[in-house]
Design an enzyme around this catalytic site. Structure first.
Site, PDB file in Angstrom:
ATOM      1  N   LYS A  59       0.773  -1.186  -0.111  1.00  0.00           N
ATOM      2  CA  LYS A  59      -0.057   0.209  -0.065  1.00  0.00           C
ATOM      3  C   LYS A  59       0.963   1.316  -0.255  1.00  0.00           C
ATOM      4  O   LYS A  59       0.425   2.346  -0.400  1.00  0.00           O
ATOM      5  CB  LYS A  59      -0.971   0.156   1.278  1.00  0.00           C
ATOM      6  CG  LYS A  59      -2.093  -1.112   1.153  1.00  0.00           C
ATOM      7  CD  LYS A  59      -3.318  -0.668   0.417  1.00  0.00           C
ATOM      8  CE  LYS A  59      -4.238  -1.681   0.520  1.00  0.00           C
ATOM      9  NZ  LYS A  59      -5.528  -1.032  -0.271  1.00  0.00           N
ATOM     10  N   GLY A 188      -7.070  -2.551  -6.356  1.00  0.00           N
ATOM     11  CA  GLY A 188      -5.900  -1.698  -6.716  1.00  0.00           C
ATOM     12  C   GLY A 188      -4.444  -2.607  -7.084  1.00  0.00           C
ATOM     13  O   GLY A 188      -3.851  -2.305  -7.977  1.00  0.00           O
ATOM     14  N   GLU A 208      -9.105 -14.630  -3.682  1.00  0.00           N
ATOM     15  CA  GLU A 208      -9.872 -13.863  -2.860  1.00  0.00           C
ATOM     16  C   GLU A 208     -10.676 -14.816  -2.218  1.00  0.00           C
ATOM     17  O   GLU A 208     -10.818 -16.042  -2.528  1.00  0.00           O
ATOM     18  CB  GLU A 208     -11.051 -12.958  -3.461  1.00  0.00           C
ATOM     19  CG  GLU A 208     -11.980 -13.649  -4.233  1.00  0.00           C
ATOM     20  CD  GLU A 208     -13.161 -12.339  -4.839  1.00  0.00           C
ATOM     21  OE1 GLU A 208     -12.931 -11.232  -4.597  1.00  0.00           O
ATOM     22  OE2 GLU A 208     -13.982 -12.797  -5.464  1.00  0.00           O
ATOM     23  N   SER A 307       1.343  -9.510  -0.072  1.00  0.00           N
ATOM     24  CA  SER A 307       0.796  -8.310  -0.022  1.00  0.00           C
ATOM     25  C   SER A 307       1.138  -7.246   1.102  1.00  0.00           C
ATOM     26  O   SER A 307       1.412  -6.069   1.190  1.00  0.00           O
ATOM     27  CB  SER A 307      -0.628  -7.946  -0.251  1.00  0.00           C
ATOM     28  OG  SER A 307      -1.605  -9.018   0.766  1.00  0.00           O
TER      29      SER A 307
END
Lengths: 320, 320
Positions: A59, A188, A208, A307
């Site tokens: 992020k 994103g 997911e 991530s």
């Protein structure tokens, strides 16, 4: 439909430009491998360790690109966002690095450790009720009082191209990949990865939780179908796609795989045990999908974006 | 006393040769940094992440160097060692890679996970009572039955030079360091690091638990003083120096720092939280020493060898 036929005009060049913009601030994270995990899945996996990125998550890439894309006039207003997670800390740090103000709208039930991280980077926090409507109302109200620049957590071209820089680095270091697999929440990371890979033959797959499968449903229905009550340990993936991220994903992503909660915890523990790194549940979703469903046909070498790594070390899911 | 005046004739060249020998097999581990830890200690720290090495510890370097240093005739006999820890798995893997037999003498109370790792690499295990005399007797007895090549966990030139390759890589990547700080148990890592740094101005410091302070006592007394009842969470550091490792350490190491058990657990947790990597208690000892005692005078940029990451994820020390 190709991306050109949609209303989104982003290309791989946006990701290349973002990479140059954030290079002075972001870590170039290492790519890690595990022979024992390769044996388990029957493929060669290359893990891009964004859990080792600043603020502990990819992020930071998007937030940094957004903040450093602002003109001086825009930047002078400061930035605002709503987030209870990694984007909040990422935007707070990016604003601090540029020397501008940041106001983060957080739900009042956000974990203390997240509140402390945001405050630690010098951002102001405004609390709101823990629902999407309250968050958006709080942001809108704050913007009536002061012309903050909004930096949405995912549905923003600057964020998308920033998140794509992780895949750009991965493809530079490992050009022979057949595919890149990422988690998908708001989209994103997945859409940015798709842009980064868009001038290659590398397939891009999203993964997911089955309990938050709005991306798979949206992909199948060819329109955004928001999730209503996501109940998953992968707290980073409870959000639904935005129109921008969906346009890129529908045009350029190969497949969306869904995965059980059990598989997420097993994959997370396997990464901790075999790779000696700390990843959060969301980061384990791609490996969980490959373990639960098997490697998709034709994919022998795959990159995986790990991530993030922000977890409460006092509450590990295999100890509950 | 200089090393030349001792009976040890090793030099930095031995480490350079080891690096070439193990290059096809060992990971070149990344160097990680943490701005928040730098702020806490008031210095720039560069962490060589040997917890991400094969078998999860620097021990693979020495074992690999030893096994691939054998002549074909020696190798045909297979290798033997005694160890309950990372050296056991490291030697088992190195032997597997060379395609030779390995017999590992392990105490019968060794953790199941360690037994499984050794067996998983195809080594034979012989169990003995959980004391040093029983281990050595078991090795000696096995050698009367078959001419195994002994690869001692630390008091062996091939092991020492192999362990030094981590510091060699660190100094190549970060040539401006003032010092390198390592944990010290049997002294293989510390003495190898000292050799790697021996033609530079880089100071080498050892750190160990106050509850297993044989290296500090030996350093002060200028002779090996074995530890009798080490009681420390840093299970990799319960062993005492050997004559070879001590000769190098007394000649080339700047200082041995000792550290409390509390500081070890605090530093370990800090590394997990701020760096998102898993390190074992022994690996946290250098940072613990710098946090508890402060940075030594004149050291502004220090390398730290994170020695390993093998822990039981079901029993974390801050949850006891």
């Amino acid at each position: 439909m190709t991306l050109d036929e949609s209303n989104v005009s982003m290309t791989r060049n946006d990701v290349v430009a973002a990479a140059a913009r954030i290079a002075p601030y972001a870590h170039r994270t290492p790519i890690l491998t595990s022979r024992s995990i390769n044996e388990i899945v029957g493929a060669e996996l290359y893990f891009k360790a964004e859990n080792l990125q600043r603020v502990g998550a990819f992020k930071f890439r998007g937030a940094c690109n957004a903040v450093f894309s602002l003109t001086d006039a825009q930047a002078s207003h400061g930035v605002i966002t709503h987030s209870s997670g990694n984007h909040a800390a990422a935007l707070a740090l990016a604003a601090k690095l540029r020397g501008i103000e940041a106001l983060i709208v957080m739900p009042e039930n956000a974990p203390d450790i997240k509140k402390a991280a945001v405050a630690g980077y010098g951002a102001k926090i405004e609390f709101c009720a823990a629902n999407e409507a309250a968050r958006e109302a709080a942001v809108a109200h704050a913007q009536t009082l002061h012309p903050f620049e909004l930096v949405h957590p995912f549905n923003d071209c600057r964020i998308i191209s920033g998140q794509g820089t992780a895949a750009l680095e991965l493809l530079t270091d490992e050009p022979e990949l057949d595919a890149i697999v990422t988690p998908v929440g708001g989209g994103g990371l997945l859409s940015g990865t798709a842009l980064a890979a868009s001038e290659s033959t590398v397939k891009v797959l999203g993964t997911e939780p089955a309990n938050a499968d709005d991306a798979a449903r949206s992909f199948a229905a060819d329109k955004v179908i928001p999730i209503t009550a996501p109940d998953t340990i992968a707290d980073g993936l409870r959000t639904s796609l935005g129109d921008l991220t969906f346009a890129i994903i529908r045009a350029q992503v190969e497949q969306i795989m869904t995965v059980s909660e059990d598989a997420i915890v097993r994959a997370m523990k396997l990464i901790w045990e075999r790779m000696n790194i700390i990843v959060e549940p969301s980061a384990a979703v791609p490996l969980a999908a490959l373990m639960e469903q098997g490697m998709p046909d034709g994919i022998a070498k795959a990159g995986i974006i790990l991530s993030g790594g922000n977890v409460d070390l006092g509450h590990l899911p295999w100890q509950d």
